[in-house]
Structure formats: C-alpha cells, structure tokens
Motif scaffolding. Structure first.
Motif, PDB file in Angstrom:
ATOM      1  N   VAL A  83       0.980  -1.174  -0.370  1.00 13.19           N
ATOM      2  CA  VAL A  83      -0.354  -0.061  -0.063  1.00 13.19           C
ATOM      3  C   VAL A  83       0.880   1.125  -0.011  1.00 13.19           C
ATOM      4  CG1 VAL A  83      -1.306   1.054   1.404  1.00 13.19           C
ATOM      5  CG2 VAL A  83      -2.190  -0.780   0.678  1.00 13.19           C
ATOM      6  N   TYR A  84       1.536   1.486   0.835  1.00  8.46           N
ATOM      7  CA  TYR A  84       2.981   2.633   1.247  1.00  8.46           C
ATOM      8  C   TYR A  84       3.324   2.792  -0.720  1.00  8.46           C
ATOM      9  CZ  TYR A  84       1.114   3.032   6.007  1.00  8.46           C
ATOM     10  OH  TYR A  84       0.634   3.224   7.194  1.00  8.46           O
ATOM     11  N   VAL A 108      -5.868   5.959   7.318  1.00 10.91           N
ATOM     12  CA  VAL A 108      -5.707   5.041   7.296  1.00 10.91           C
ATOM     13  C   VAL A 108      -5.256   4.698   8.454  1.00 10.91           C
ATOM     14  CG1 VAL A 108      -4.333   2.979   6.726  1.00 10.91           C
ATOM     15  CG2 VAL A 108      -5.278   4.463   4.882  1.00 10.91           C
ATOM     16  N   TYR A 159      -8.709   2.065   1.035  1.00  9.76           N
ATOM     17  CA  TYR A 159      -8.212   2.573   1.592  1.00  9.76           C
ATOM     18  C   TYR A 159      -8.711   2.288   3.609  1.00  9.76           C
ATOM     19  CZ  TYR A 159      -4.505   4.063  -1.783  1.00  9.76           C
ATOM     20  OH  TYR A 159      -3.146   4.657  -2.091  1.00  9.76           O
ATOM     21  N   ILE A 160      -9.752   2.350   3.311  1.00  7.40           N
ATOM     22  CA  ILE A 160     -10.396   2.509   4.868  1.00  7.40           C
ATOM     23  C   ILE A 160     -10.325   1.106   5.289  1.00  7.40           C
ATOM     24  CG2 ILE A 160     -12.632   2.831   5.805  1.00  7.40           C
ATOM     25  CD1 ILE A 160     -12.937   5.810   4.195  1.00  7.40           C
ATOM     26  N   GLY A 163      -7.240  -0.181   6.626  1.00  4.91           N
ATOM     27  CA  GLY A 163      -7.091   0.208   7.716  1.00  4.91           C
ATOM     28  C   GLY A 163      -7.781  -0.650   8.505  1.00  4.91           C
TER      29      GLY A 163
END
Length: 459
Positions: A83-84, A108, A159-160, A163
C-alpha cells in the motif's frame, strides 16, 4: 579344530574340545538375516521400549505455532509495504490532490486504531488464528480494490477497508506472538518482526519491478495480493499447551501513579520512533518522486532500504545488548537515527536518500524492541497492562507523523518533514539511562516478591 559332533540331545551341537559350550543346530535351509533386516528389528524394538523416540520426529505444537505466526507477520509486512509504496502511482493514476492523499493516509492510521478494537472482539469470539486469517483475506480484497479503483470515492473506501484490516491483523499477530513467547519462556518477538521487515523489502522491490516493467497499478497490486493470499493459506492452527496460556482470573497488582511517571521516557521514545516510522513508510516514495524527481521504478527503493535496515538491526539487537549493554546500544542508535534523518532531509539526489533511509531503519529498529522490553520489566506481574498503555504512544506517533509529514509535503516542504524528527531524536539521549537489561538469576533473588512475575502468567 576338531569337527563338531552331535550330542545325545537332538538339535544341539557341542565341540569335543570344549564340551561345556552348547548351541542350537541351525535349520537346514535357514540363513542369517541381512544387515538391513537386523537394523529394522533393532529400531522397532527400541521404538517399542522407548516411546519418546518414536515420536521424536513429530514437530512440537509450539514450533508449528511459531512458524504460523512468522508467516502471518510476513503477510502483514507485504500488505503494508504494497500500500505505502504504491501511493505515488495511485495518486498519479487517479490524479488525486496532495491534500487528499495526506487525508487518506491519516485515515488509514485512524482506521487501524479502530480495527484493533474489532480485532480484540474477534479474538474473544473466534480466537487469534481465525482473526488473523479473516484480517489477511480482508487486506487482500482491499489491495485488489485499491488497484482497480476508478474514482476517488472507491479508492478512499478501499483504503479505509485496508486500515481496518491491518488494525485487526496487528492485534491478532501480536496476541498469537505473545502466546508463542510464553510457550517458549524466552524472547522470540525479534524473529517475528524480522519476518515483517523481510516481507516489506520483498513488496517494495516488487513494486519497483512492476514500475520498471511498466505494469499498471492494478497488475502490480494483484501480484502482491496473490502473495499475501498464498501466505494466508500456509497459516495453520496449532494448539499450545494449556499451561502456557495466561490465566485471566489472576488479580493484577495495583498500578500506581509512580509507575506511569516512570513510563514517560519510554512513551516519548516510542512516540518519536513511530513518527519516524510513519514518515518514512508512508511518504518516502512520494518524497523521492516529487522532491528528488525519481522515477516510479526508483521511488519504492527508499522504503525497501529502510526495511532492509530494520532487518539487520533487529537481527543483531540481542547480541549487541549482551555485549555492550542496553543503554549504550540505545545511545548509539539515537545518534545514528539523528544523523540519518538529517542526511535524508539534505539528500541532493535519490541514491543518497536511499542510503540514508537504510541508516534510518538501522537506528530505529533497535529502539522499539528495547523500549518495550525495558518498560515490561518495571512491573513483570502486570507487563501486559503496562505494554497496553504504552501502545497508546504508538498510535499517537503514527497519526502525528503521517499528518504532519503529509501536510508539509503538500506544501513542498518534505525536507522539513525529515529534519524535524531529527531534532526530536537528539532529545531522546536523556532517556537512554532508563533502558535496562534482563536481570540475572542472582539479581532476581533480591527482587521483592510483590514485583516478581507470577509464574502462572507465563506458563
């Protein structure tokens, strides 16, 4: 030698020169068993007489549990790095505003905090292994959604979801790791976090390779999601001995205000460490891309170098502490971290920034494990409670680092985002004297009984 002659008893032979020696006459067509047959009979007899040797080849449940936890940590490292390191590519693909990208990264981190509470509820209901599997599968779905998102709303929801999954996964893997460590009655957390860092290195290199081959964001994330899914399929459930599990009915000793005051130095160290962690993890690729004009294939290399530094540092931590002491190792790590952050802030080109990121990982990797270990020794009988309170500084550091770095980056001041933590790291030198080493058996005899750990807590 005279030939043997039969005696009066049928089937018995004796020698005329030694009549006291008697032995049975062999059958006419009998032959001596082969060497392999004799070895098989000997091993079979030993296995019947000594049951432990027959089952010695079977792996112990705690060994399988350690292997499964290591795989889970590796899966988490791959998913987080995936992701990053793809943030710049996703931002350019969907043409996201810099402020929106910052808001999403902060969301996130906040969702990870909320996901930790969901993970706790899932652990109480289904156990840590089932929670780990469910969280990894959710993270896989989030990775695929991020790559295939066609608009801002879809990518924000993806993205949520990621997270929440990472927060639940973090609680699950750490809970399982704590149970495995109690089963071994020695520290094994370092090996788990080494696997996490190795997974991050692999994912970052895959992102760089996908960009080099000009793959789309969706294709690159699909490959990494497939790797995470394969790792999830390798996770097995192993029942640890019941005596190794902590008892929930034991009364915890009261924790006074003085203990929380003694936790402040460790909390400040963790706060700065996770500010650095969040700044490098979430924004190093964007920093190389926007400030140092690196290509999409080169941008993830800073994160890969950072994780490679953490692998080396965590692998050498135990030996360095035994040789030089915890306080000396912490001081050296803080100085290295300060210089590396300053070098990253002043990097004239991306190769220099990549080398500085590796040095940042080497210094930061030592601080968090030693900080948690020293804090736990303040009250061994209530170490779980102490560490749970100390983890609050982790979330504050992650949110603060991600938000401040993102806001500075959105205004074109990414260099300041790395220079500010360098100034804070210098102040941590005053906290180095609070770091301790595991007490020897001779010193443990002088510890008051009230401060000793109840053996039932650790199996």
């Amino acid at each position: 030698m005279a030939p043997e002659v039969p005696c009066t008893a049928p089937g018995v032979l004796r020698s005329p020169t030694a009549p006291w020696l008697r032995f049975p006459e062999p059958a006419p067509h009998a032959r001596r068993p082969s060497r392999a047959h004799r070895k098989w009979r000997r091993d079979s007899t030993m296995s019947l007489n000594v049951p432990s040797r027959a089952s010695a080849w079977r792996p112990a449940p705690k060994a399988g549990a350690q292997r499964a936890a290591t795989i889970a940590f590796a899966a988490q490292g791959v998913s987080v790095a995936a992701v990053y390191t793809t943030v710049p590519a996703v931002t350019e693909h969907l043409k996201l505003a810099p402020l929106l990208t910052t808001t999403v990264m902060v969301a996130v981190a906040l969702m990870a905090g909320g996901g930790s509470f969901l993970g706790l509820a899932a652990i109480r209901r289904a156990g840590p292994v089932a929670t780990i599997r469910g969280a990894i599968l959710t993270a896989v779905a989030a990775l695929v959604l991020i790559g295939r998102a066609a608009d801002e709303a879809t990518v924000i929801c993806a993205y949520i979801l990621f997270g929440l999954a990472v927060g639940a996964l973090d609680v699950g893997v750490n809970t399982r790791a704590a149970a495995v460590e109690r089963a071994y009655s020695r520290s094994v957390f370092g090996s788990f976090y080494t696997a996490w860092s190795v997974g991050g290195v692999v994912a970052a290199l895959l992102t760089a390779g996908a960009a080099r081959l000009e793959w789309s964001v969706a294709d690159g994330l699909n490959v990494q999601a497939g790797i995470v899914l394969l790792l999830a399929l390798c996770i097995r459930s192993h029942t640890l001995p019941s005596s190794d599990e902590p008892s929930d009915t034991l009364a915890q000793p009261p924790l006074g205000r003085r203990l929380w005051i003694r936790l402040i130095p460790f909390g400040l160290v963790l706060l700065v460490v996770y500010v650095v962690e969040s700044t490098v993890s979430a924004w190093s690729a964007v920093y190389l891309r926007q400030t140092l004009a690196a290509s999409l294939a080169v941008a993830p290399l800073a994160y890969a170098a950072y994780q490679a530094g953490t692998v080396v540092g965590r692998a050498a931590t135990d030996q360095l502490v035994q040789k030089f002491g915890a306080a000396a190792v912490v001081r050296t790590a803080i100085l290295m971290l300060t210089c590396a952050l300053a070098g990253m802030a002043a990097a004239p080109s991306w190769p220099f920034a990549v080398l500085a990121a590796g040095a940042v990982g080497l210094g930061a990797s030592v601080l968090a494990p030693l900080c948690l270990a020293s804090a736990a020794r303040l009250r061994p009988a209530a170490s779980e409670v102490v560490l749970a309170r100390l983890n609050l500084f982790n979330y504050v550091g992650v949110v603060t680092g991600g938000a401040v770095s993102g806001l500075l980056g959105s205004t074109g001041q990414f260099r300041l985002a790395y220079a500010a933590p360098a100034a804070l790291a210098v102040l941590l030198l005053a906290a180095a004297r609070h770091f301790t080493q595991p007490p020897s058996s001779a010193r443990m005899e002088s510890v008051p009984p009230a401060d000793r750990a109840d053996p039932r807590l650790f199996g």
